[in-house]
Motif scaffolding. Structure first.
Motif, PDB file in Angstrom:
ATOM      1  N   PHE A   1       0.851  -1.186   0.000  1.00  0.00           N
ATOM      2  CA  PHE A   1       0.000   0.000   0.000  1.00  0.00           C
ATOM      3  C   PHE A   1       0.885   1.233   0.000  1.00  0.00           C
ATOM      4  CE2 PHE A   1      -2.466   3.478   1.691  1.00  0.00           C
ATOM      5  CZ  PHE A   1      -3.665   3.345   0.998  1.00  0.00           C
ATOM      6  N   ASP A   2       0.852   1.983  -1.103  1.00  0.00           N
ATOM      7  CA  ASP A   2       1.690   3.162  -1.282  1.00  0.00           C
ATOM      8  C   ASP A   2       0.954   4.369  -0.704  1.00  0.00           C
ATOM      9  OD1 ASP A   2       3.008   5.479  -2.370  1.00  0.00           O
ATOM     10  OD2 ASP A   2       4.004   4.142  -3.793  1.00  0.00           O
ATOM     11  N   SER A   3       1.404   4.810   0.496  1.00  0.00           N
ATOM     12  CA  SER A   3       0.707   5.909   1.163  1.00  0.00           C
ATOM     13  C   SER A   3       0.896   7.238   0.431  1.00  0.00           C
ATOM     14  CB  SER A   3       1.200   6.034   2.609  1.00  0.00           C
ATOM     15  OG  SER A   3       2.601   6.260   2.651  1.00  0.00           O
ATOM     16  N   THR A   4       1.976   7.344  -0.352  1.00  0.00           N
ATOM     17  CA  THR A   4       2.176   8.562  -1.144  1.00  0.00           C
ATOM     18  C   THR A   4       1.116   8.663  -2.233  1.00  0.00           C
ATOM     19  OG1 THR A   4       4.550   8.469  -0.736  1.00  0.00           O
ATOM     20  CG2 THR A   4       3.814   9.856  -2.563  1.00  0.00           C
ATOM     21  N   LEU A   5       0.859   7.517  -2.893  1.00  0.00           N
ATOM     22  CA  LEU A   5      -0.154   7.485  -3.952  1.00  0.00           C
ATOM     23  C   LEU A   5      -1.566   7.393  -3.383  1.00  0.00           C
ATOM     24  CD1 LEU A   5       1.598   4.956  -6.370  1.00  0.00           C
ATOM     25  CD2 LEU A   5       1.612   7.451  -6.518  1.00  0.00           C
ATOM     26  N   GLY A   6      -1.691   6.729  -2.214  1.00  0.00           N
ATOM     27  CA  GLY A   6      -3.000   6.574  -1.604  1.00  0.00           C
ATOM     28  C   GLY A   6      -3.757   5.355  -2.081  1.00  0.00           C
ATOM     29  N   TYR A   7      -3.062   4.388  -2.705  1.00  0.00           N
ATOM     30  CA  TYR A   7      -3.726   3.153  -3.146  1.00  0.00           C
ATOM     31  C   TYR A   7      -2.698   2.027  -3.229  1.00  0.00           C
ATOM     32  CZ  TYR A   7      -2.078   5.020  -7.666  1.00  0.00           C
ATOM     33  OH  TYR A   7      -1.328   5.559  -8.682  1.00  0.00           O
ATOM     34  N   PRO A   8      -3.178   0.759  -3.238  1.00  0.00           N
ATOM     35  CA  PRO A   8      -2.260  -0.378  -3.273  1.00  0.00           C
ATOM     36  C   PRO A   8      -1.681  -0.598  -4.676  1.00  0.00           C
ATOM     37  CG  PRO A   8      -4.503  -1.169  -3.290  1.00  0.00           C
ATOM     38  CD  PRO A   8      -4.581   0.324  -3.104  1.00  0.00           C
ATOM     39  N   ILE A   9      -0.490  -1.175  -4.709  1.00  0.00           N
ATOM     40  CA  ILE A   9       0.149  -1.558  -5.966  1.00  0.00           C
ATOM     41  C   ILE A   9       0.697  -2.971  -5.807  1.00  0.00           C
ATOM     42  CG2 ILE A   9       0.723   0.768  -6.768  1.00  0.00           C
ATOM     43  CD1 ILE A   9       3.452   0.499  -5.524  1.00  0.00           C
ATOM     44  N   TRP A  10       0.996  -3.613  -6.942  1.00  0.00           N
ATOM     45  CA  TRP A  10       1.489  -4.993  -6.934  1.00  0.00           C
ATOM     46  C   TRP A  10       2.760  -5.087  -7.772  1.00  0.00           C
ATOM     47  CZ3 TRP A  10      -3.451  -3.571  -6.511  1.00  0.00           C
ATOM     48  CH2 TRP A  10      -4.246  -4.218  -5.570  1.00  0.00           C
ATOM     49  N   TYR A  11       3.647  -6.017  -7.368  1.00  0.00           N
ATOM     50  CA  TYR A  11       4.888  -6.225  -8.125  1.00  0.00           C
ATOM     51  C   TYR A  11       4.682  -7.371  -9.110  1.00  0.00           C
ATOM     52  CZ  TYR A  11       9.892  -6.513  -9.060  1.00  0.00           C
ATOM     53  OH  TYR A  11      11.115  -6.491  -9.674  1.00  0.00           O
ATOM     54  N   ASN A  12       4.903  -7.104 -10.396  1.00  0.00           N
ATOM     55  CA  ASN A  12       4.656  -8.118 -11.428  1.00  0.00           C
ATOM     56  C   ASN A  12       5.909  -8.871 -11.858  1.00  0.00           C
ATOM     57  OD1 ASN A  12       6.077  -6.352 -13.028  1.00  0.00           O
ATOM     58  ND2 ASN A  12       4.344  -5.800 -14.373  1.00  0.00           N
ATOM     59  N   GLY A  13       6.963  -8.751 -11.074  1.00  0.00           N
ATOM     60  CA  GLY A  13       8.215  -9.408 -11.423  1.00  0.00           C
ATOM     61  C   GLY A  13       9.212  -8.465 -12.058  1.00  0.00           C
ATOM     62  N   THR A  14       8.696  -7.341 -12.578  1.00  0.00           N
ATOM     63  CA  THR A  14       9.560  -6.337 -13.205  1.00  0.00           C
ATOM     64  C   THR A  14       9.302  -4.948 -12.649  1.00  0.00           C
ATOM     65  OG1 THR A  14       9.577  -7.616 -15.255  1.00  0.00           O
ATOM     66  CG2 THR A  14      10.302  -5.317 -15.405  1.00  0.00           C
ATOM     67  N   ASN A  15       8.013  -4.584 -12.570  1.00  0.00           N
ATOM     68  CA  ASN A  15       7.625  -3.245 -12.132  1.00  0.00           C
ATOM     69  C   ASN A  15       6.513  -3.325 -11.100  1.00  0.00           C
ATOM     70  OD1 ASN A  15       9.340  -1.914 -14.081  1.00  0.00           O
ATOM     71  ND2 ASN A  15       7.813  -2.472 -15.636  1.00  0.00           N
ATOM     72  N   TRP A  16       6.314  -2.206 -10.398  1.00  0.00           N
ATOM     73  CA  TRP A  16       5.133  -2.042  -9.551  1.00  0.00           C
ATOM     74  C   TRP A  16       3.995  -1.536 -10.427  1.00  0.00           C
ATOM     75  CZ3 TRP A  16       4.808  -3.868  -4.766  1.00  0.00           C
ATOM     76  CH2 TRP A  16       5.995  -4.142  -4.077  1.00  0.00           C
ATOM     77  N   VAL A  17       2.821  -2.179 -10.301  1.00  0.00           N
ATOM     78  CA  VAL A  17       1.680  -1.832 -11.163  1.00  0.00           C
ATOM     79  C   VAL A  17       0.434  -1.649 -10.311  1.00  0.00           C
ATOM     80  CG1 VAL A  17       2.632  -3.072 -13.147  1.00  0.00           C
ATOM     81  CG2 VAL A  17       1.096  -4.254 -11.567  1.00  0.00           C
ATOM     82  N   THR A  18      -0.565  -0.963 -10.893  1.00  0.00           N
ATOM     83  CA  THR A  18      -1.862  -0.811 -10.242  1.00  0.00           C
ATOM     84  C   THR A  18      -2.684  -2.073 -10.471  1.00  0.00           C
ATOM     85  OG1 THR A  18      -2.929   0.119 -12.191  1.00  0.00           O
ATOM     86  CG2 THR A  18      -1.751   1.650 -10.739  1.00  0.00           C
ATOM     87  N   SER A  19      -3.865  -2.106  -9.880  1.00  0.00           N
ATOM     88  CA  SER A  19      -4.734  -3.268 -10.061  1.00  0.00           C
ATOM     89  C   SER A  19      -5.119  -3.457 -11.519  1.00  0.00           C
ATOM     90  CB  SER A  19      -5.996  -3.111  -9.204  1.00  0.00           C
ATOM     91  OG  SER A  19      -6.680  -1.912  -9.560  1.00  0.00           O
ATOM     92  N   ALA A  20      -5.050  -2.381 -12.294  1.00  0.00           N
ATOM     93  CA  ALA A  20      -5.366  -2.478 -13.717  1.00  0.00           C
ATOM     94  C   ALA A  20      -4.146  -2.865 -14.549  1.00  0.00           C
ATOM     95  CB  ALA A  20      -5.932  -1.151 -14.217  1.00  0.00           C
ATOM     96  N   GLY A  21      -3.025  -3.082 -13.883  1.00  0.00           N
ATOM     97  CA  GLY A  21      -1.831  -3.484 -14.613  1.00  0.00           C
ATOM     98  C   GLY A  21      -1.014  -2.337 -15.168  1.00  0.00           C
ATOM     99  N   VAL A  22      -1.346  -1.112 -14.789  1.00  0.00           N
ATOM    100  CA  VAL A  22      -0.618   0.053 -15.294  1.00  0.00           C
ATOM    101  C   VAL A  22       0.654   0.247 -14.482  1.00  0.00           C
ATOM    102  CG1 VAL A  22      -0.713   2.538 -15.698  1.00  0.00           C
ATOM    103  CG2 VAL A  22      -2.765   1.123 -16.026  1.00  0.00           C
ATOM    104  N   ASP A  23       1.778   0.437 -15.175  1.00  0.00           N
ATOM    105  CA  ASP A  23       3.060   0.620 -14.491  1.00  0.00           C
ATOM    106  C   ASP A  23       3.053   1.882 -13.648  1.00  0.00           C
ATOM    107  OD1 ASP A  23       3.983  -1.622 -15.659  1.00  0.00           O
ATOM    108  OD2 ASP A  23       5.467  -0.649 -16.943  1.00  0.00           O
TER     109      ASP A  23
END
Length: 571
Positions: free
Chosen positions: A147-169
């Motif tokens: 959970f990225d408190s700077t952004l205010g929403y959770p992100i996920w690591y896809n093996g290369t980058n951190w992405v949103t739930s929609a898969g956006v880098d």
């Protein structure tokens, strides 16, 4: 611009101490990429010397680390490296001048935290699952959430980058530095200018230092003609232009060490003038209230110099070598106030409040001045150096010339290494020139005269030379040193000086090491000279093999091997 990352965390509970800690002490330790450097984040609360102790790190070059103060986003630079297996909180570093200690493992770190900060639970836990963008885990596993408190929403690591739930880098978190981490500025009077005679210039420093650049010219405001050139003995005077003085200062050895250690380009600005003090006088001085004088000139010189560089920012370090004139003019009553004002003005002008200011304390070897004079100014310099973001450079091991004021070649070398250590170089691993018993493949005999024997390559005389037997003999040619029983060394670099007018006879030589004998068991330990060596100058090879060897040599499958000088360095 640098990427902010985070890794493992050690958390220590804390009892109240004499430091009146405002919150739990937390030290975070992480491996940065493949470099295996440590970062340390401190929550020490109020500190009489460094009130803001909430830090995050940002890696610079080599083992140096930049720390950003979380509440204010201000920067400071750690001048000591953090290496896997050894965390060094150095008293030289203003960040750690209250909590200085050295650790060889996690248990020692835990014990230090318990002894210094209170009870420790000793738990090692994973990076938190939430935090600011700068606290994203470095070694996250695929699918891990944060959970990225700077952004205010959770992100996920896809093996290369951190992405949103929609898969956006999500872009990497980057921070723009307030300074150029590879810019060193030198100021002061004659010893900053450099009065070591050229007769003492080490041969390896007589060639241009690839990867080091000096701003040339600009004295008396002639900034239009300034140039940025590869640093060499001929242009080492900085704003004074071409070196017509036949002497040198700390910049040559300092540049060589920094480039070799960090493998990056470094830039130098040097503004220096002999017989100049910090008190306002009719002649030139550094007082910030003087009109059209060295303080203002040095600012103009800086601005014109950085305009020629890749980064137009403040220097990472300012090195100050000065004090003799203030002794001679009996201005010591005002010296502390003037020096403090100068430092503050420089930091304000560069817009870098935490700029490390390295004060080269006057040496006890400068015996032209009385003991009382030396002790007085040294005490002042020590007092100022103890203030936040200042660093004291010890010069007492630096020897002087016959005038007992100006440093000789050895003294200049000593100060350069002290400055390099303050910046973050492990000088114990730089190596010194090695000596031993020379050996070689058969050499050319002129009758019964050994004028071309292997000893000639190690006699510090570029007019003599080693010459292998003619091309009718073996094509396996070599020249080397036996360091002696029990004296194996890690080789750090090799210098080759070809025979005059026969540079091609030092081509395609490879450094090798062995622990078997002068003839067997050799392995390549560094790059070949290729076709680089040219007549009349040294060629340098950097060695990265860390195995200690007793027998070291330069080897080539060549018809002829001629070389005037070979210098092996190691530790």
């Amino acid at each position: 611009m640098k990427k902010i990352v985070v890794a493992l965390v050690l958390m220590f509970g804390c009892l109240a101490t004499a430091q009146e800690l405002s919150k739990d002490a937390v030290i975070e330790i992480g491996v940065i990429g493949d470099a295996k450097n440590f970062r340390i984040r401190t929550y020490f609360g109020p500190d009489q010397q460094n009130p803001a102790q909430d830090m995050t790190w940002e890696r610079l070059s080599g083992n140096r680390v930049a720390f950003v103060v979380v509440p204010t986003q201000e920067y400071m630079v750690s001048k000591e490296g953090f290496k896997l297996g050894k965390i060094k909180l150095s008293p030289k570093d203003p960040l750690f001048n209250t909590y200085g200690s050295t650790f060889s493992n996690y248990n020692e770190l835990e014990q230090w935290a318990e002894d210094s900060l209170g009870e420790s639970d000793g738990d090692v836990v994973s990076s938190p699952g939430s935090g600011a963008s700068t606290e994203r885990p470095e070694n996250a596993s695929t699918g891990e959430s944060f959970f990225d408190s700077t952004l205010g929403y959770p992100i996920w690591y896809n093996g290369t980058n951190w992405v949103t739930s929609a898969g956006v880098d999500e872009p990497d978190v980057v921070v723009e530095l307030a300074y150029n981490p590879n810019l060193i500025e030198i100021g002061g009077q004659s010893n900053a200018f450099g009065f070591a005679p050229s007769s003492g210039l080490p041969g390896e420093l007589s060639i241009p230092i690839t990867g080091a650049y000096m701003a040339i010219g600009g004295k008396d405001g002639s900034y239009e003609s300034m140039t940025l050139e590869t640093l060499s003995y001929t242009n080492s005077k900085g704003w004074n232009g071409t070196n017509t003085f036949g002497n040198f200062g700390i910049e040559l050895r300092l540049a060589e060490v920094l480039v070799d250690t960090f493998g990056e380009d470094f830039y130098f600005i040097k503004t220096s003038e002999g017989s100049t003090g910090l008190e306002t006088v009719a002649a030139a001085d550094w007082n910030i209230n003087s009109v059209d004088d060295l303080y203002l000139d040095s600012n103009g010189h800086h601005d014109a110099a950085v305009a020629l560089m890749p980064s137009q920012l403040a220097p990472a370090y300012y090195v100050w070598i000065q004090g003799e004139e203030d002794i001679q003019q009996d201005n010591l009553d005002t010296y502390q106030a003037n020096l403090e004002a100068f430092i503050a003005a420089k930091r304000a002008y560069y817009n870098y409040p935490q700029m490390p200011f390295l004060i080269c304390r006057m040496s006890n070897n400068q015996t032209l001045y009385t003991e009382l004079q030396r002790n007085t100014i040294r005490a002042i310099q020590e007092t100022v150096a103890a203030q936040p973001y200042n660093v004291l450079i010890d010069t007492d091991a630096a020897t002087t010339q016959a005038d007992n004021v100006h440093y000789n070649a050895s003294g200049i070398n000593t100060i350069a290494l002290e400055v390099a250590e303050a910046i973050g170089v492990n000088i114990d691993q730089l190596g010194t020139e090695l000596t031993g018993t020379s050996f070689s493949s058969p050499y050319y005999l002129e009758g019964s005269n050994d004028v071309y024997s292997d000893e000639k390559a190690f006699d510090n005389n570029t007019s003599t030379f080693f010459s292998s037997e003619g091309s009718g003999g073996s094509i396996n040619k070599y020249i080397g040193l036996d360091l002696g029983v029990g004296n194996e060394k890690v080789i750090t670099k090799v210098y080759i000086y070809p025979r005059t007018s026969f540079g091609d006879r030092s081509h395609n030589l490879t450094p090798q090491g062995s622990n078997t004998s002068t003839t067997d068991g050799f392995v390549d330990i560094g790059p070949s000279t290729g076709t680089d060596p040219v007549s009349g100058e040294y060629t340098k090879l950097i060695i990265t093999d860390t195995t200690p060897y007793r027998y070291i040599r330069m080897y080539g499958e060549v018809a002829d091997l001629d070389v005037a000088e070979v210098k092996f360095y190691g530790y």
